[in-house]
Design a protein around this motif. Structure first.
Motif, PDB file in Angstrom:
ATOM      1  N   ALA A 411       0.793  -1.595  -0.162  1.00 57.27           N
ATOM      2  CA  ALA A 411      -0.151   0.621  -0.143  1.00 57.27           C
ATOM      3  C   ALA A 411       0.671   1.287   0.005  1.00 57.27           C
ATOM      4  N   LEU A 412       0.832   2.231  -0.849  1.00 57.04           N
ATOM      5  CA  LEU A 412       0.859   3.594  -0.600  1.00 57.04           C
ATOM      6  C   LEU A 412       0.535   3.844   0.796  1.00 57.04           C
ATOM      7  N   ILE A 413       1.799   5.153   1.673  1.00 55.31           N
ATOM      8  CA  ILE A 413       0.904   5.583   2.217  1.00 55.31           C
ATOM      9  C   ILE A 413       1.630   7.550   2.113  1.00 55.31           C
ATOM     10  N   PHE A 414       1.140   7.767   2.103  1.00 63.34           N
ATOM     11  CA  PHE A 414       0.421  10.194   1.315  1.00 63.34           C
ATOM     12  C   PHE A 414       0.245  10.731   2.783  1.00 63.34           C
ATOM     13  N   ASP A 415       1.697  11.101   2.524  1.00 63.15           N
ATOM     14  CA  ASP A 415       2.422  11.580   3.714  1.00 63.15           C
ATOM     15  C   ASP A 415       1.329  13.279   3.727  1.00 63.15           C
ATOM     16  N   GLY A 416       0.660  13.352   4.417  1.00 61.64           N
ATOM     17  CA  GLY A 416      -0.170  15.112   3.767  1.00 61.64           C
ATOM     18  C   GLY A 416      -0.167  16.021   4.453  1.00 61.64           C
ATOM     19  N   ARG A 417      -0.038  15.833   6.180  1.00 67.09           N
ATOM     20  CA  ARG A 417       1.055  16.418   6.890  1.00 67.09           C
ATOM     21  C   ARG A 417       0.800  15.487   8.653  1.00 67.09           C
ATOM     22  N   ARG A 418       1.401  14.728   8.090  1.00 69.13           N
ATOM     23  CA  ARG A 418       1.749  13.896   9.505  1.00 69.13           C
ATOM     24  C   ARG A 418       3.362  14.247   9.535  1.00 69.13           C
ATOM     25  N   PHE A 419       3.802  14.519   8.823  1.00 68.34           N
ATOM     26  CA  PHE A 419       5.579  14.871   8.786  1.00 68.34           C
ATOM     27  C   PHE A 419       6.433  13.748   9.732  1.00 68.34           C
ATOM     28  N   PHE A 420       6.496  12.948   8.254  1.00 67.87           N
ATOM     29  CA  PHE A 420       7.102  11.539   9.510  1.00 67.87           C
ATOM     30  C   PHE A 420       8.937  11.749   9.147  1.00 67.87           C
ATOM     31  N   ASN A 421       8.885  11.555   9.775  1.00 64.59           N
ATOM     32  CA  ASN A 421      10.472  12.529   9.783  1.00 64.59           C
ATOM     33  C   ASN A 421      11.675  10.364   9.111  1.00 64.59           C
ATOM     34  N   LYS A 422      12.796  10.568   9.066  1.00 61.86           N
ATOM     35  CA  LYS A 422      13.605   9.740   8.083  1.00 61.86           C
ATOM     36  C   LYS A 422      13.719   8.446   8.679  1.00 61.86           C
ATOM     37  N   THR A 423      13.641   8.216   9.629  1.00 58.28           N
ATOM     38  CA  THR A 423      13.846   7.144  10.416  1.00 58.28           C
ATOM     39  C   THR A 423      12.734   5.872   9.918  1.00 58.28           C
ATOM     40  N   GLU A 424      11.061   7.030  10.201  1.00 56.94           N
ATOM     41  CA  GLU A 424      10.108   6.542  10.477  1.00 56.94           C
ATOM     42  C   GLU A 424       9.892   6.069   8.944  1.00 56.94           C
ATOM     43  N   ILE A 425      10.235   6.726   7.983  1.00 61.14           N
ATOM     44  CA  ILE A 425      10.291   7.069   6.213  1.00 61.14           C
ATOM     45  C   ILE A 425      11.193   5.374   5.750  1.00 61.14           C
TER      46      ILE A 425
END
Length: 441
Positions: A411-425
């Protein structure tokens, strides 16, 4: 007069009026809210705020239980009040200027009850010159103290802002400015900044919000470039913001799905209209608005392009949208960018589910025309894309492992306003998801 004995009337008990009034009641003031909206009156009388704001529910209930907070449609309480705050809305009219009808109607209602030497504070956002040229001529025979003190609270942290941010004060004269300053210092224990007059204070509010809108627009434009260059815009912004300029740093704000809320979507247009009236062709307000208004469609295009590249038809794709409000950890959906984004997804043929823990089923359906899922799990089960359109705490705390268990494979995780950091990505990708954000890789 001791602070705890002062009586306050707040005309307009929406978002700002409710926050200020509930806090003042908690500090010992007797506060009366004047409000015409039956839903707001019923909610407050039942001890509940009509919207979500961290820490507010406790203050409303305590105020009602102690009887230091009351709400009514009637204006009689004004006669006995020491301070009257006007917090009615000032929406955008069809010509792109401020609609002063709410203010005009409020003044018409309260004028018969106003008394000599009362302090009347306007907090509604107004075009520069309104207090002096529109309000004061209607009240000058009342021998009032009139001041304009712009509202500066940010949703999601409004109570903290209320008791920490300096209060800007512009008085119709020096006596009014000093009276307003004394009131805010006593009530909030905050710094006050007295500016030359009401017109100056009115422009301060618009300057603040234009700055925010422009700097978000800059972040959004950088995000579009970063998407083309296949780099992370948050890394660009973090590094750019280390540059010192005068007594502070460059401060580019973060890009996202878009800008919403009651103030940022209209205040730049107030300035634009003011420029037109003064014969000045202001470029920046219109440009920042157009950039930020483009972001919901731009964000949807990122999602759509991903599935097109996989040769998947939109009619075969289901998307779970998490978060509907315009900002994290608030229930406010006024002018939220999630609405046009969802409308665009539907127009392209995608199946869309929605969930927002801070909204009622009724409010969510009114906004989107979609029946809201009962939980995050219900919203994301067997979807091909999880679209984070807001990052409320409950949404952030829902683990990626749970998403993996519920969503369709890859599945695609689209980040519209969650602001995942690099470790999370990196974790997202290691679990088998595909990640895409606004200006993020």
């Amino acid at each position: 007069m001791k602070q705890k004995n002062k009586k306050i009337t707040i005309v307009g008990f929406g978002y700002i009026g409710c926050i200020i009034g509930s806090y003042l009641a908690s500090q010992g003031y007797c506060v009366t809210g004047i409000e015409l909206n039956d839903h707001i009156i019923k909610s407050i009388n039942n001890g509940f705020p009509p919207f979500h704001e961290p820490g507010l529910a406790h203050l409303v209930k305590a105020g009602i239980d102690s009887r230091r907070l009351t709400i009514t449609k009637e204006c009689d309480a004004i006669k006995e009040s020491d301070v009257i705050l006007v917090t009615v809305g000032s929406p955008l009219n069809d010509s792109g200027d401020a609609d002063l009808n709410h203010l005009s109607q409020a003044l018409d209602r309260i004028k018969p009850y106003l008394q000599k030497d009362q302090l009347l504070i306007l907090k509604s956002t107004l075009p520069p010159g309104t207090s002096r040229d529109f309000v004061w001529p209607q009240l000058s025979n009342k021998n009032l103290l009139l001041a304009f003190c712009p509202e500066r609270l940010a949703e999601g942290r409004a109570l903290a802002d209320l008791t920490t941010l300096p209060v800007i004060i512009g008085g119709i004269n020096q006596e009014a400015a000093l009276a307003a300053s004394q009131f805010w210092i006593e009530a909030l224990n905050v710094e006050t900044i007295i500016v030359e007059n009401t017109t100056t204070a009115e422009l301060v509010k618009l300057a603040d919000n234009l700055w925010v809108d422009v700097n978000i627009a800059l972040g959004n434009e950088l995000a579009k470039i970063s998407d083309k260059l296949n780099i992370d815009v948050l890394e660009v912004i973090a590094a750019a913001n280390t540059l010192k300029k005068n007594n502070s740093n460059v401060n580019i704000l973060l890009p996202s799905l878009g800008v919403g809320g009651y103030c940022l979507t209209k205040d730049p247009w107030f300035l634009h209209a003011m420029g037109n009236r003064l014969g000045i062709d202001l470029k920046i307000p219109a440009v920042s608005r157009k950039v930020n208004e483009s972001m919901p469609e731009y964000s949807v295009c990122l999602i759509d392009r991903y599935f097109q590249n996989l040769s998947k038809k939109s009619e075969e794709i289901s998307i779970g949208v998490l978060g509907l409000s315009f900002k994290n950890n608030t229930s406010d959906c006024r002018f939220t960018p999630t609405k046009p984004a969802i409308e665009k997804l539907l127009s392209l043929g995608y199946t869309v589910r929605i969930y927002d823990p801070l909204l009622t089923q009724e409010d969510a359906f009114s906004l989107t025309g979609i029946e809201m899922s009962s939980s995050i799990s219900d919203c994301v089960t067997n979807v091909d894309c999880v679209a984070y359109f807001a990052g409320h705490d409950e949404i952030i705390n829902f683990s990626l492992e749970n998403l993996l268990r519920l969503t369709n494979k890859n599945a695609l995780i689209f980040d519209g306003r969650r602001f995942f950091n690099k470790t999370e990505i990196n974790n997202i990708k290691s679990l088998g998801f595909t990640y895409k954000g606004v200006g993020r890789i």
